[in-house]
Design a protein around this motif. Structure first.
Motif, mmCIF file in Angstrom:
data_model
loop_
_atom_site.group_PDB
_atom_site.id
_atom_site.type_symbol
_atom_site.label_atom_id
_atom_site.label_comp_id
_atom_site.label_asym_id
_atom_site.label_seq_id
_atom_site.Cartn_x
_atom_site.Cartn_y
_atom_site.Cartn_z
ATOM 1 N N PRO A 59 31.552 52.318 35.508
ATOM 2 C CA PRO A 59 32.331 52.477 34.270
ATOM 3 C C PRO A 59 31.468 52.812 33.048
ATOM 4 C CG PRO A 59 32.941 50.434 35.399
ATOM 5 C CD PRO A 59 31.757 50.989 36.114
ATOM 6 N N VAL A 60 30.283 52.202 32.951
ATOM 7 C CA VAL A 60 29.469 52.461 31.756
ATOM 8 C C VAL A 60 28.676 53.760 31.849
ATOM 9 C CG1 VAL A 60 29.271 50.138 30.824
ATOM 10 C CG2 VAL A 60 27.719 50.851 32.628
ATOM 11 N N ARG A 61 28.366 54.149 33.065
ATOM 12 C CA ARG A 61 27.651 55.414 33.236
ATOM 13 C C ARG A 61 28.519 56.557 32.699
ATOM 14 N NH1 ARG A 61 25.616 56.674 38.977
ATOM 15 N NH2 ARG A 61 23.707 57.600 38.255
ATOM 16 N N GLN A 62 29.813 56.517 33.012
ATOM 17 C CA GLN A 62 30.693 57.583 32.535
ATOM 18 C C GLN A 62 30.697 57.663 31.011
ATOM 19 O OE1 GLN A 62 34.189 56.281 34.555
ATOM 20 N NE2 GLN A 62 33.820 57.559 36.350
ATOM 21 N N HIS A 63 30.544 56.519 30.348
ATOM 22 C CA HIS A 63 30.573 56.487 28.880
ATOM 23 C C HIS A 63 29.179 56.428 28.256
ATOM 24 C CE1 HIS A 63 34.722 55.473 29.754
ATOM 25 N NE2 HIS A 63 35.001 55.735 28.497
ATOM 26 N N GLN A 64 28.156 56.492 29.104
ATOM 27 C CA GLN A 64 26.771 56.442 28.605
ATOM 28 C C GLN A 64 26.508 55.179 27.773
ATOM 29 O OE1 GLN A 64 24.579 59.738 28.609
ATOM 30 N NE2 GLN A 64 25.809 59.655 30.453
ATOM 31 N N ILE A 65 27.043 54.075 28.214
ATOM 32 C CA ILE A 65 26.815 52.811 27.503
ATOM 33 C C ILE A 65 25.676 52.071 28.208
ATOM 34 C CG2 ILE A 65 27.855 50.584 26.860
ATOM 35 C CD1 ILE A 65 30.623 52.031 27.135
ATOM 36 N N PRO A 66 24.625 51.701 27.479
ATOM 37 C CA PRO A 66 23.524 51.010 28.165
ATOM 38 C C PRO A 66 23.863 49.564 28.536
ATOM 39 C CG PRO A 66 23.018 51.275 25.832
ATOM 40 C CD PRO A 66 24.336 51.958 26.070
ATOM 41 N N ILE A 67 23.253 49.091 29.625
ATOM 42 C CA ILE A 67 23.385 47.686 30.028
ATOM 43 C C ILE A 67 22.028 47.012 29.794
ATOM 44 C CG2 ILE A 67 23.776 46.091 31.958
ATOM 45 C CD1 ILE A 67 25.279 48.220 33.423
ATOM 46 N N PHE A 68 22.041 45.830 29.217
ATOM 47 C CA PHE A 68 20.820 45.041 29.084
ATOM 48 C C PHE A 68 20.952 43.797 29.941
ATOM 49 C CE2 PHE A 68 20.967 47.636 25.345
ATOM 50 C CZ PHE A 68 19.648 48.001 25.138
ATOM 51 N N ILE A 69 19.997 43.569 30.822
ATOM 52 C CA ILE A 69 20.034 42.330 31.607
ATOM 53 C C ILE A 69 19.100 41.336 30.929
ATOM 54 C CG2 ILE A 69 19.635 41.282 33.856
ATOM 55 C CD1 ILE A 69 20.214 43.966 35.053
ATOM 56 N N LYS A 70 19.654 40.197 30.551
ATOM 57 C CA LYS A 70 18.893 39.246 29.731
ATOM 58 C C LYS A 70 18.898 37.870 30.384
ATOM 59 C CE LYS A 70 18.120 40.005 25.709
ATOM 60 N NZ LYS A 70 16.813 40.390 25.115
ATOM 61 N N ASN A 71 17.888 37.081 30.002
ATOM 62 C CA ASN A 71 17.731 35.746 30.577
ATOM 63 C C ASN A 71 18.153 34.667 29.574
ATOM 64 O OD1 ASN A 71 16.903 33.444 31.825
ATOM 65 N ND2 ASN A 71 14.767 34.073 32.084
ATOM 66 N N THR A 72 19.182 33.909 29.921
ATOM 67 C CA THR A 72 19.668 32.856 29.020
ATOM 68 C C THR A 72 18.572 31.828 28.722
ATOM 69 O OG1 THR A 72 21.527 32.957 30.536
ATOM 70 C CG2 THR A 72 21.819 31.605 28.614
ATOM 71 N N MET A 73 17.674 31.609 29.701
ATOM 72 C CA MET A 73 16.629 30.588 29.508
ATOM 73 C C MET A 73 15.450 31.129 28.690
ATOM 74 S SD MET A 73 17.801 28.573 32.299
ATOM 75 C CE MET A 73 18.840 29.054 33.656
ATOM 76 N N ALA A 74 15.385 32.452 28.527
ATOM 77 C CA ALA A 74 14.309 33.037 27.717
ATOM 78 C C ALA A 74 14.921 34.196 26.937
ATOM 79 C CB ALA A 74 13.178 33.529 28.609
ATOM 80 N N PRO A 75 15.772 33.867 25.961
ATOM 81 C CA PRO A 75 16.580 34.921 25.318
ATOM 82 C C PRO A 75 15.751 35.998 24.627
ATOM 83 C CG PRO A 75 17.122 32.729 24.430
ATOM 84 C CD PRO A 75 16.068 32.529 25.452
ATOM 85 N N ASN A 76 14.494 35.679 24.298
ATOM 86 C CA ASN A 76 13.703 36.694 23.602
ATOM 87 C C ASN A 76 12.964 37.648 24.538
ATOM 88 O OD1 ASN A 76 14.535 35.742 21.108
ATOM 89 N ND2 ASN A 76 12.952 34.139 21.149
ATOM 90 N N ALA A 77 12.945 37.323 25.808
ATOM 91 C CA ALA A 77 12.304 38.239 26.765
ATOM 92 C C ALA A 77 13.064 39.566 26.759
ATOM 93 C CB ALA A 77 12.320 37.624 28.158
ATOM 94 N N ILE A 78 12.335 40.663 26.953
ATOM 95 C CA ILE A 78 12.964 41.990 26.823
ATOM 96 C C ILE A 78 14.048 42.209 27.869
ATOM 97 C CG2 ILE A 78 12.537 44.477 26.889
ATOM 98 C CD1 ILE A 78 9.711 43.908 25.942
#
Ligand code: ASP
Ligand code: MG
Length: 442
Positions: free
Chosen positions: A263-282
């Motif tokens: 669904p997001v590829r069709q709209h070119q929306i980026p996904i960010f995978i983030k870590n709740t235990m280290a929210p500042n990690a890239i």
């Protein structure tokens, strides 16, 4: 607007929910998609099994256990406020209703209704908490907008229309909370998007509102370049293309639901995978950009069955592959890997439901060999046509491991190998060594 999804472990306790509340406040305006607290959906699957076996007593016990867990976490969460009792009452009533459902006896409808309840109780508790700490929030039921069509695919048009309608009713609301995984099917009955489907909910929603981005919050800092369950010192990958992420998710990286890219590829929306235990990690950014060439990650998928058909009739013949593939199609069994020679074709499947039927039909076309307990090893990266040396690197890494099949060149983003599952752990480690520590290629 942003869509942020929090998985089961990220919402798994009062403490985690507090952290989620902190994290979401970084946003201007967002739709927050929650899974059920970890373990809930598995427990509900068991509840349904016991109802089916007419062991209602055990089903009821399991529901009571879930109730205690949610009461405990809700009380922890609201311990600073004097209003825990009204939430207690709500939770009591909620689970008592589930017990009533269980007592009605088994039907597929009741099973489906039960399976999604973890998402409802989790979103209710979280919304109550946000209200109490003064964050303006609206809890919107996924049943109001998330619907699948005749093919059990998300009904994008309907979802976009309904969601926009709902959001327009609350122009001043900063956060909308909704349930992942939950949907209605084409008959208008409660259904779900498949196990782990909250990621899919999040990206369907993002596409529907044309969100700026989607965050998938989990308990690891992004997609890793190898499987941390088998390989030490894996590293998080900063950027992946949609295709690379899709291959990784499909072939074993548990962190992302494989269908959620579409669904997001069709709209070119980026996904960010983030870590709740280290929210500042890239974490990992998944988007359209193809970054530098070479291998980025390795993943493995178990439970694979290899099927080989050998037939002299295939020699110089046309239509043979069609006849083979039609048999799989008739039994709605997807094929993952295919390799061919002039007189044989090998394929893999991961679903053995109709294996016997498929094999007996294939035997009419040639000599069939079935090998169980195989694993697909998928090396993902940007392998454009003039990338040199990749097969060499993979081969050197695996020089002591028998390779049953190899597939390369179908897309630019993967090299896929089939090996015996007993050799998987070793293979993943060897590949880590050859691809990520000593790799030199152009
Ligand atoms: N709670 C559902 C499951 O465990 C959906 C999800 O977590 O994504 O499968
Ligand atoms: Mg998940």
């Amino acid at each position: 607007m942003r869509v942020s999804k929090f998985g089961g472990t990220s919402v798994g306790s009062a403490q985690r929910l507090r952290e989620v509340a902190d994290i979401i406040q970084e946003n201007q305006r967002a739709i927050i998609v929650l899974s059920a607290m970890s373990g809930t959906t598995n427990a509900l699957v068991k509840v349904a099994e016991f109802i089916k076996r007419e062991e209602t007593y055990i089903a009821t016990e399991l529901i009571q256990e879930l109730k205690s867990k949610y009461l405990f976490e809700a009380n922890e969460l609201l311990s600073d406020f004097n209003c825990a009792t009204f939430l207690d009452e709500w939770i009591e009533e909620f689970f008592n209703h589930l017990i009533q459902l269980a007592k009605q006896g088994y039907s597929l409808e009741i099973e489906k209704e039960l399976l999604v309840q973890g998402e409802f109780v989790t979103t209710h508790i979280f919304t109550t908490y946000l209200d109490l700490i003064g964050i303006k929030v609206e809890n919107i039921s996924a049943l109001q907008f998330m619907r699948t069509d005749r093919n059990a695919e998300p009904d994008q048009y309907y979802i976009a229309e309904k969601l926009t309608e709902i959001l327009d009713q609350y122009p001043d609301t900063r956060f909308f909370i909704t349930q992942g995984y939950v949907c209605k099917n084409v008959q208008g009955k409660i259904d779900n998007l498949g196990r782990g489907g909250s990621d899919y909910s999040a990206t369907i929603i993002a596409a529907a509102i044309d969100a700026e981005d989607v965050q998938i919050w989990t308990d690891i800092d992004g997609m890793h370049n190898n499987d941390p369950r088998y390989v030490e010192s894996t590293q998080s990958i900063e950027q992946l293309s949609y295709s690379e992420a899709e291959e990784l998710a499909y072939f074993g990286a548990k962190i992302l639901h494989p269908t959620c890219i579409l669904p997001v590829r069709q709209h070119q929306i980026p996904i960010f995978i983030k870590n709740t235990m280290a929210p500042n990690a890239i974490g990992t950014r998944i988007g359209n950009d193809q970054i530098e060439g070479g291998a980025k990650a390795v993943a493995a998928k178990d439970g694979i069955i290899a099927i080989k058909i050998k037939s002299a009739r295939m020699l110089m013949a046309y239509g043979f592959l069609r006849r083979v593939f039609e048999i799989f199609e008739d039994y709605k069994t997807p094929i993952d890997m295919v390799t061919t020679s002039e007189v044989a074709v090998s394929m893999t499947i991961d679903n053995d439901q109709y294996l016997n039927e498929i094999v007996s039909k294939l035997e009419k076309l040639g000599e069939v060999t079935v090998t169980m307990n195989q694993s697909i090893i998928c090396v993902v990266g940007n392998f454009h046509a003039d990338t040199k040396g990749m097969i060499g690197l993979v081969g050197t890494g695996l020089k002591n491991i028998p390779i049953r099949m190899i597939s390369f060149g179908a897309s630019n983003s993967n090299i896929t190998l089939l090996i015996d599952t007993n050799n998987k752990s070793e293979a993943l480690n060897y590949l880590s060594e050859s691809l990520f520590k000593t790799a030199v290629y152009v």
